[in-house]
Design a protein around this motif. Structure first.
Motif, PDB file in Angstrom:
ATOM      1  N   ARG A 167       1.079   3.810  86.497  1.00  0.00           N
ATOM      2  CA  ARG A 167       2.328   3.200  86.059  1.00  0.00           C
ATOM      3  C   ARG A 167       3.330   3.203  87.207  1.00  0.00           C
ATOM      4  O   ARG A 167       3.516   4.204  87.887  1.00  0.00           O
ATOM      5  CB  ARG A 167       2.882   3.992  84.872  1.00  0.00           C
ATOM      6  N   HIS A 168       3.974   2.071  87.419  1.00  0.00           N
ATOM      7  CA  HIS A 168       4.964   1.911  88.483  1.00  0.00           C
ATOM      8  C   HIS A 168       6.084   0.995  87.991  1.00  0.00           C
ATOM      9  O   HIS A 168       5.954   0.361  86.944  1.00  0.00           O
ATOM     10  CB  HIS A 168       4.332   1.246  89.718  1.00  0.00           C
ATOM     11  N   CYS A 207       7.701   0.038  94.994  1.00  0.00           N
ATOM     12  CA  CYS A 207       7.722   0.746  93.719  1.00  0.00           C
ATOM     13  C   CYS A 207       9.053   1.473  93.638  1.00  0.00           C
ATOM     14  O   CYS A 207       9.480   2.109  94.605  1.00  0.00           O
ATOM     15  CB  CYS A 207       6.571   1.737  93.633  1.00  0.00           C
ATOM     16  N   MET A 224       4.902   3.379  99.359  1.00  0.00           N
ATOM     17  CA  MET A 224       4.587   2.228  98.510  1.00  0.00           C
ATOM     18  C   MET A 224       5.716   1.194  98.598  1.00  0.00           C
ATOM     19  O   MET A 224       6.497   0.995  97.663  1.00  0.00           O
ATOM     20  CB  MET A 224       4.362   2.685  97.065  1.00  0.00           C
ATOM     21  N   MET A 248       9.676   4.011  91.704  1.00  0.00           N
ATOM     22  CA  MET A 248       9.532   5.457  91.526  1.00  0.00           C
ATOM     23  C   MET A 248       9.782   5.996  92.930  1.00  0.00           C
ATOM     24  O   MET A 248       9.010   5.727  93.856  1.00  0.00           O
ATOM     25  CB  MET A 248       8.129   5.802  91.036  1.00  0.00           C
ATOM     26  N   HIS A 300       7.096   7.555  95.062  1.00  0.00           N
ATOM     27  CA  HIS A 300       6.083   6.595  95.531  1.00  0.00           C
ATOM     28  C   HIS A 300       6.631   5.792  96.705  1.00  0.00           C
ATOM     29  O   HIS A 300       5.957   5.584  97.710  1.00  0.00           O
ATOM     30  CB  HIS A 300       5.687   5.640  94.395  1.00  0.00           C
TER      31      HIS A 300
HETATM   32 CU    CU Z   1       4.829   3.667  91.893  1.00  0.00          CU
END
Ligand code: CU
Ligand code: C2O
Length: 469
Positions: free
Chosen positions: A393-394, A452, A462, A454, A457
């Protein structure tokens, strides 16, 4: 101030549309009758002027009897213990925000959701070293909406945000005010900022966070869920329709599925706006998912003296009490039609790109490198981007523009996702398709980011860069 529709705090006069008979309301007086009032960050009018914001170390009290060391954005007149003031901007006007870094580490200042040029976007390239400052010139060319600003230094975003650096941006639009005069927009009176963030505290009151630590797939998950920097505060509202501008400013926590936002009595509420502005029409729901970086504006109708809690899953995060007397909120209403949103069909897009978010914190197998431009798009074009999470999940965020979500795994999306967005939940094995239009300023030397949201991340790589040519 003549055309201001939001009440500007600290500017006197307090011109106040929307039918209320009161003047400017100090932030603290709207939350009487509780010793844990919702903090309403001061609203600063930044329209067609230069505003200085000092990025500083600060302190605040979040838990009883302890002091938490924080970072915050401060104005010339107000020292904030956490977060930053809400910046009022307006479509067709220019806001220049001068960020002065008084921390002992480098930072950057990014305006999340704003369609501004790459050189004013505040991404990881735009470092502000300790003792230095940087002015972002923000030429606003987008509809009314709720956005936010936060640091974006590569590898350190999570740490700086968790320590307190985040603030809201409200873009207003005279056109929208004239079309929808009765939408609540008295800041801190019937229009409330709700910044949701989670933090774990050490016994000494400090925030527990280690930017060297690998928080893994799920990212940082704090034990406490805060609203505007307090644990389960209380907000006093008038009776009638009240607007909440909700930002999930958490590093990595999703309020989704069993943890979605709801009201404690399961009362229906109405989503009126997503990240990029108003939806076509209000969407009735009893439960609303929101991922890191996303914003939704909701309207709740409250009866006299009603008390109800905003919940994340089963946890109450904000107590709402309609006990604010002396305010006539009777003209605030919920319009049937809000805005017009283009269809995602027949856009004539030629180019599509694929973004695979990998479990090794990569996008398309690559980690973010400051010197690498991953994609180049053409000014004025529309593209379809396919975003795959490959089982995890992102949230996927694109700088400098808004997009429309086409579908998720080929299936229809909830109605609240059918407006302008810049951040979208990418979950499980269900790829998301978005239609993204690049109408920023072309500047091959000033890239934008996609990543992303998050923050752990993102900090682990990312993220990628694109230029608009
Ligand atoms: Cu992510
Ligand atoms: Cu909210 Cu790249 O950021």
């Amino acid at each position: 101030l003549g055309t201001a529709s939001l009440v500007i705090l600290g500017c006197g006069g307090g011109k106040n549309k929307g039918g209320s008979s009161i003047g400017a309301t100090p932030p603290s007086s709207s939350t009487s009758g509780t010793n844990n009032p919702l903090v309403i960050p001061p609203l600063i009018d930044t329209r067609n002027t230069t505003t200085d914001l000092w990025v500083r170390k600060s302190q605040t009290s979040i838990l009883a009897n302890t002091v938490t060391n924080t970072y915050s954005y401060n104005t010339a007149t107000e020292a904030l213990g956490l977060l930053g003031p809400t910046l009022l901007m307006e479509n067709t006007m220019t806001s220049s925000v001068n960020f002065i870094n008084e921390l002992d580490v480098a930072t950057t200042a990014h305006q999340h959701g704003l369609h501004v040029s790459g050189s004013n976007d505040g991404g990881p390239q735009s470092r502000i070293l300790p003792g230095q400052s940087r002015t972002n010139v923000l030429e606003i060319d987008q509809p009314a909406g709720t956005h936010w600003y936060h640091p974006h230094p590569h590898g350190k975003t999570g740490e700086q945000v968790i320590n307190g650096l985040a603030g809201l941006i409200i873009i207003q639009d005279q056109n929208e005010i004239n079309t929808l005069p009765n939408l609540p927009r008295d800041y801190g009176v019937n229009d409330f900022p709700v910044i949701i963030q989670d933090k774990t505290f050490n016994a000494d009151g400090t925030v527990q966070y280690d930017s060297a630590k690998n928080y893994g797939k799920r990212g940082y998950l704090g034990e406490n869920i805060l609203v505007n920097g307090k644990i389960e505060p209380t907000v006093s509202t008038p009776t009638g329709w009240v607007r909440f501008r909700i930002l999930n400013g958490s590093n990595a926590r999703f309020y989704e599925r069993d943890d979605s936002l709801s009201l404690s009595n399961n009362q229906a509420f109405y989503v009126i706006a997503s990240d990029g502005g108003l939806l076509e029409a209000p969407v009735q729901t009893t439960s609303l998912p929101i991922g890191p970086g996303e914003r939704y504006e909701i309207m709740v109708e409250l009866t006299a003296s009603q008390s109800v809690n905003l919940r994340a899953g089963k946890r109450s995060i904000l107590k709402i009490t309609a006990d604010l007397s002396g305010i006539d909120n009777s003209t605030a209403n919920l319009p049937h039609v809000l805005a017009s949103i283009p269809s995602t069909l027949n856009q004539g897009q030629a180019i599509s790109r694929e973004f695979v978010l990998g479990g090794d914190m990569t996008i398309n197998g690559k980690k973010m490198k400051m010197a690498v431009i991953n994609e180049a798009v053409t000014l004025g074009t529309t593209e379809v981007w396919y975003i795959h999470g490959k089982g995890a999940r992102h949230t996927f965020h694109v700088h400098g523009c808004s997009f429309l979500v086409i579908d998720r795994d080929g299936a229809n999306i909830p109605a609240w996702e059918k407006g302008w967005k810049d951040t979208v939940i990418v979950s499980g094995k269900r790829p998301v398709r978005v239609l993204v239009k690049f109408n920023q300023v072309a500047d091959r030397n000033s890239p934008y980011m996609y990543h992303c949201h998050m923050l752990e991340h993102e900090d682990m790589g990312m993220m990628g860069q694109f230029t608009v040519m």
